[in-house]
Design a protein around this motif. Structure first.
Motif: not given
Length: 447
Positions: A217-245
């Motif tokens: 979602v980097s495209g829409v995050a970048q487009a929103l950053s002109g008017h917002f403080t944008v927080v995008s993140f790795d949902r758990r189980g994805r990217g650098a976030s944890g994934d406890p079971q």
């Protein structure tokens, strides 16, 4: 007694372990990336003069890392291994069971070697410690004779070349920029959630869809950053976030709550397609912390305008993942949920995006839990959401009829919901046309 060497190798016969540590100038975040990104680890894994090939890397409990190392001069046969992750604590610890494998990727019967890798801050840098275990003293002695410890030490030295010389050792400038901007926040259950914060203005949190991390979602995050403080993140189980079971959808709401705190205590939420279910659940649970929602084409199925989700969709996805059939899980999602004709699948599998989806195939079941009851061809549940914040439910002018039916049903259910149309666009706009999506979101949320 443990035996130490000048290379920082400790051989402990009492516990049948080999322990090696290295301290680097680079921080924990970058070291974690080098251990969990398949392109990065292929650049340094193995002793000097050996080349690594990564065939699979699914960094989550139960996920596998399949790799081969081979001498660059062809002086010896390749060595194949399968590592199965047992614990993953983002930017802190990896634990996996390592086994040598044959040409068919089956364990060769020589045993399982539990391995722990820890990442500890050291000033502005970090210390990486590796402890490799062996089933008995005989196996440890064989490893010593094969100079496995020296191979580990050489690999960690090669890791230093990658970490400490970023301008010559990074796989791509784009990846390094993304990684250098990632931070982590600890969710209520102790899970580390990786996020990126850009722009300025009122806060908005962008929630990614199934089978993608924050880069999706980097495209829409970048487009929103002109008017917002944008927080995008790795949902758990994805990217650098944890994934406890075991996975629990309620923990994803806790993750968003932690991110709202990072954003200053309140934030709007936005998502496209399947992520809209989580956005609504979070807004309902978090009340006044959520200032508004912009939802693009929630794929709810509320009548017979299209076929409902299979009744056993969730159970079937979980069974496929449990059996290690990650590509089949993607295929099942594409054919049964998206409606892709079966004859298109072979061509789709040739695209690199298929492997990216297979990497996160376990998240089809995760989102299946969130979307349960929303894609059955029945009216939306009347008691699931109570939201006072204003809600925009946007549909593409070129979108499918069942999506508009769902948007109208949601607006009828929630008094503060408004249906908007994004002319000349379809379901892909949240990813492929981020500028008009962001403009519509800005106009609704900021007036």
């Amino acid at each position: 007694m443990p035996e130490g060497t000048a290379d920082g190798i400790v051989i402990d016969k009492s516990s049948n372990t080999i322990h090696i540590s290295r301290t680097y100038a680079a921080g924990v975040e970058r070291a974690w990336w080098a251990w969990t990104d398949p392109k990065a680890i292929a650049r340094w894994w193995g002793p000097q003069g050996w080349a690594a090939t990564v065939y699979e890397m699914d960094v989550r409990p139960g996920g596998r890392w399949r790799f081969q190392i081979a001498p660059e001069d062809g002086s010896a046969a390749p060595v194949r291994s399968i590592a199965t992750y047992k614990a993953v604590v983002a930017q802190a610890e990896l634990r996996y069971d390592d086994e040598f494998a044959d040409q068919a990727w089956q364990p060769d019967g020589t045993g399982t070697f539990p391995t722990a890798v820890t990442f500890v801050p050291a000033g502005t840098g970090c210390t990486v410690e590796v402890t490799a275990g062996f089933p008995d003293g005989r196996a440890l002695q064989r490893a010593v004779e094969l100079q496995m410890a020296e191979g580990y030490a050489e690999a960690l030295d090669r890791l230093g070349d990658l970490l400490d010389a970023p301008h010559t050792g990074t796989p791509s400038p784009e990846r390094e920029t993304i990684m250098s901007d990632l931070r982590t926040v600890t969710s209520a259950d102790g899970t580390a959630i990786a996020y990126q914060k850009t722009g300025s203005g009122p806060a908005i949190i962008v929630i990614s869809n199934v089978a993608e991390d924050h880069t999706g979602v980097s495209g829409v995050a970048q487009a929103l950053s002109g008017h917002f403080t944008v927080v995008s993140f790795d949902r758990r189980g994805r990217g650098a976030s944890g994934d406890p079971q075991p996975y629990d959808p309620a923990r994803e709401i806790d993750d968003i709550a932690a991110l709202i705190d990072v954003a200053g205590g309140s934030a709007a939420l936005t998502s496209g397609s399947g992520g809209c279910g989580l956005a609504l659940d979070a807004a309902s649970a978090l009340g006044g912390k959520v200032t508004g929602l912009y939802l693009y084409e929630p794929p709810f199925i509320v009548d017979d305008s299209r076929a409902p989700a299979p009744a056993d969709y969730l159970e079937h996805q979980e069974a496929l993942i449990a059996a290690g059939k990650r590509s089949e899980a993607v295929e099942y999602f594409m054919t049964e949920m998206i409606g892709v004709p079966a004859e298109y699948i072979p061509a789709m599998k040739q695209d690199p995006s298929w492997d990216a989806m297979a990497k996160y195939a376990h998240t089809y079941a995760y989102d299946g839990r969130i979307m349960r009851g929303l894609q059955d061809g029945k009216p939306l549940p009347a008691d699931r959401w109570s939201i006072e914040a204003p809600i925009a439910v946007a549909v593409g002018g070129n979108g499918e009829a069942f999506i508009r039916q769902a948007a109208n049903a949601l607006a009828a259910l929630l008094p503060n919901a408004t249906v908007l149309t994004l002319p000349d666009h379809d379901h892909s706009a949240f990813w492929m046309a981020p500028e008009p999506v962001a403009e519509q979101a800005r106009a609704f949320l900021l007036g």
